[in-house]
Design a protein around this motif. Sequence first.
Motif, PDB file in Angstrom:
ATOM      1  N   PRO A  65       0.836  -1.208   0.000  1.00 41.48           N
ATOM      2  CA  PRO A  65       0.000   0.000   0.000  1.00 41.48           C
ATOM      3  C   PRO A  65       0.869   1.256   0.000  1.00 41.48           C
ATOM      4  O   PRO A  65       1.920   1.303   0.642  1.00 41.48           O
ATOM      5  N   VAL A  66       0.429   2.284  -0.730  1.00 42.34           N
ATOM      6  CA  VAL A  66       1.141   3.561  -0.796  1.00 42.34           C
ATOM      7  C   VAL A  66       0.401   4.555   0.095  1.00 42.34           C
ATOM      8  O   VAL A  66      -0.753   4.905  -0.180  1.00 42.34           O
ATOM      9  N   LEU A  67       1.062   5.005   1.168  1.00 45.19           N
ATOM     10  CA  LEU A  67       0.445   5.911   2.123  1.00 45.19           C
ATOM     11  C   LEU A  67       0.931   7.338   1.897  1.00 45.19           C
ATOM     12  O   LEU A  67       1.842   7.579   1.107  1.00 45.19           O
ATOM     13  N   SER A 127       9.790   3.596  -8.960  1.00 44.08           N
ATOM     14  CA  SER A 127      10.543   4.397  -7.986  1.00 44.08           C
ATOM     15  C   SER A 127       9.719   5.597  -7.566  1.00 44.08           C
ATOM     16  O   SER A 127       8.785   6.010  -8.266  1.00 44.08           O
ATOM     17  N   SER A 128      10.063   6.151  -6.424  1.00 44.71           N
ATOM     18  CA  SER A 128       9.430   7.390  -5.969  1.00 44.71           C
ATOM     19  C   SER A 128      10.511   8.427  -5.703  1.00 44.71           C
ATOM     20  O   SER A 128      11.644   8.091  -5.344  1.00 44.71           O
ATOM     21  N   GLU A 138      11.608   1.296   5.590  1.00 50.67           N
ATOM     22  CA  GLU A 138      10.340   0.637   5.864  1.00 50.67           C
ATOM     23  C   GLU A 138       9.242   1.684   5.899  1.00 50.67           C
ATOM     24  O   GLU A 138       9.512   2.873   6.128  1.00 50.67           O
ATOM     25  N   THR A 139       8.017   1.277   5.678  1.00 54.91           N
ATOM     26  CA  THR A 139       6.896   2.215   5.731  1.00 54.91           C
ATOM     27  C   THR A 139       6.912   2.979   7.052  1.00 54.91           C
ATOM     28  O   THR A 139       7.012   2.385   8.121  1.00 54.91           O
ATOM     29  N   GLY A 140       6.849   4.298   6.970  1.00 56.64           N
ATOM     30  CA  GLY A 140       6.810   5.137   8.158  1.00 56.64           C
ATOM     31  C   GLY A 140       8.144   5.657   8.621  1.00 56.64           C
ATOM     32  O   GLY A 140       8.198   6.511   9.514  1.00 56.64           O
ATOM     33  N   LEU A 194      -3.087   9.004  -7.651  1.00 57.77           N
ATOM     34  CA  LEU A 194      -3.832   7.812  -8.025  1.00 57.77           C
ATOM     35  C   LEU A 194      -3.430   6.614  -7.182  1.00 57.77           C
ATOM     36  O   LEU A 194      -4.232   5.703  -6.956  1.00 57.77           O
ATOM     37  N   LEU A 195      -2.184   6.600  -6.723  1.00 58.24           N
ATOM     38  CA  LEU A 195      -1.669   5.468  -5.966  1.00 58.24           C
ATOM     39  C   LEU A 195      -1.909   5.590  -4.470  1.00 58.24           C
ATOM     40  O   LEU A 195      -2.019   4.591  -3.758  1.00 58.24           O
ATOM     41  N   MET A 196      -1.977   6.818  -3.974  1.00 56.52           N
ATOM     42  CA  MET A 196      -1.957   7.076  -2.535  1.00 56.52           C
ATOM     43  C   MET A 196      -3.258   6.730  -1.835  1.00 56.52           C
ATOM     44  O   MET A 196      -4.339   7.115  -2.264  1.00 56.52           O
ATOM     45  N   GLN A 197      -3.132   5.992  -0.736  1.00 54.83           N
ATOM     46  CA  GLN A 197      -4.214   5.889   0.231  1.00 54.83           C
ATOM     47  C   GLN A 197      -4.033   7.064   1.189  1.00 54.83           C
ATOM     48  O   GLN A 197      -2.952   7.237   1.753  1.00 54.83           O
ATOM     49  N   ASP A 198      -5.047   7.880   1.367  1.00 52.25           N
ATOM     50  CA  ASP A 198      -4.885   9.137   2.103  1.00 52.25           C
ATOM     51  C   ASP A 198      -4.823   8.905   3.613  1.00 52.25           C
ATOM     52  O   ASP A 198      -5.616   9.427   4.395  1.00 52.25           O
ATOM     53  N   THR A 199      -3.855   8.065   4.003  1.00 48.50           N
ATOM     54  CA  THR A 199      -3.566   7.780   5.402  1.00 48.50           C
ATOM     55  C   THR A 199      -2.095   8.091   5.631  1.00 48.50           C
ATOM     56  O   THR A 199      -1.241   7.614   4.875  1.00 48.50           O
ATOM     57  N   LEU A 200      -1.789   8.898   6.615  1.00 50.18           N
ATOM     58  CA  LEU A 200      -0.409   9.290   6.846  1.00 50.18           C
ATOM     59  C   LEU A 200       0.432   8.079   7.235  1.00 50.18           C
ATOM     60  O   LEU A 200       0.059   7.308   8.124  1.00 50.18           O
ATOM     61  N   ALA A 201       1.554   7.921   6.542  1.00 52.45           N
ATOM     62  CA  ALA A 201       2.473   6.839   6.874  1.00 52.45           C
ATOM     63  C   ALA A 201       2.982   7.011   8.304  1.00 52.45           C
ATOM     64  O   ALA A 201       3.203   8.117   8.772  1.00 52.45           O
ATOM     65  N   SER A 202       3.164   5.907   9.004  1.00 52.21           N
ATOM     66  CA  SER A 202       3.710   5.939  10.358  1.00 52.21           C
ATOM     67  C   SER A 202       4.319   4.586  10.646  1.00 52.21           C
ATOM     68  O   SER A 202       4.099   3.617   9.904  1.00 52.21           O
ATOM     69  N   LYS A 203       5.092   4.504  11.717  1.00 54.43           N
ATOM     70  CA  LYS A 203       5.706   3.220  12.061  1.00 54.43           C
ATOM     71  C   LYS A 203       4.651   2.168  12.358  1.00 54.43           C
ATOM     72  O   LYS A 203       4.870   0.982  12.153  1.00 54.43           O
TER      73      LYS A 203
END
Length: 274
Positions: free
Chosen positions: A138-140, A209-210, A227-229, A261-270
């Motif tokens: 998932p892309v946050l 890539s981002s 890692e995510t977050g 288009l890719l982002m789930q609108d949830t802020l990434a966090s640990k």
Amino acid sequence: MLRKGLLLIALLSALQTQALQLKGNLTQGGMVIGKIDNAKTVSFNGKPLKLTPAGEFVFGFGRDADSTHTLTWVDADEVKHEHDMLITVREFKIDRITGVEKKYVSPPKSVLERIRSEAKAVRQARTTDSNFEYFKEPVLRPAPGRISGVYGSQRFFNGKARNPHYGLDIANKTGTPVLAPLPGVVTFANPDLYYSGGTVIVDHGYGISSTYIHLNKLHVKVGDKLETGDHFADIGATGRVTGPHLDWRFNWFNERLDPQLLMQDTLASKSSNK
């Protein structure tokens, strides 16, 4: 922001035929992950696609991509198949500004060689074709803040077209943490590019890539695993900008994709880590 009607048309949750499965966004700027039962080789518009051990592949559509595309594959019995795709053509915001002084339209000749060298290094980083499969995660959202610029918009200064904007801008104060929106490995990290200032590129595998630009501080180096977050940089106003913000971009090799288009609108966090 994308119009509600466009989202309903452009977002493709899943497309299935007897052997073909596609999941993603069939629109300009979209990314698609696919799988074909018993495929030995797969090509997208004639470009060979690398398959994961599970037989998956990924590709994307640029901002100005044509409306028709073709997937071709050869199955285990050496039979060739083709699947034609029709994607949504989008309308992008255009701004026309006149009376702009020349020094703000074109860079001075003294920095042209620097700009060319830096652009070459960025393009090289985006040719990475690793076997990581992080692109399936998932892309946050990488940072809090106001969306101040969107993918595909373009300005004309004194009638002369500038390059389209290929990122999603998130405005916030200098020093705001930038968090990894999905796992990856850093392939480029430079604190001072002419146009983009502090810049980081992260590889997610199979050409995806981002990129994160105008950063105030970088907390990573090439080769670091994220890692995510993970907090890997801070929002800034470096490079050629008028205020602090994060310019966030996605690529499939050198095809520019739309992060929104890719982002789930949830802020990434640990806590987002598995």
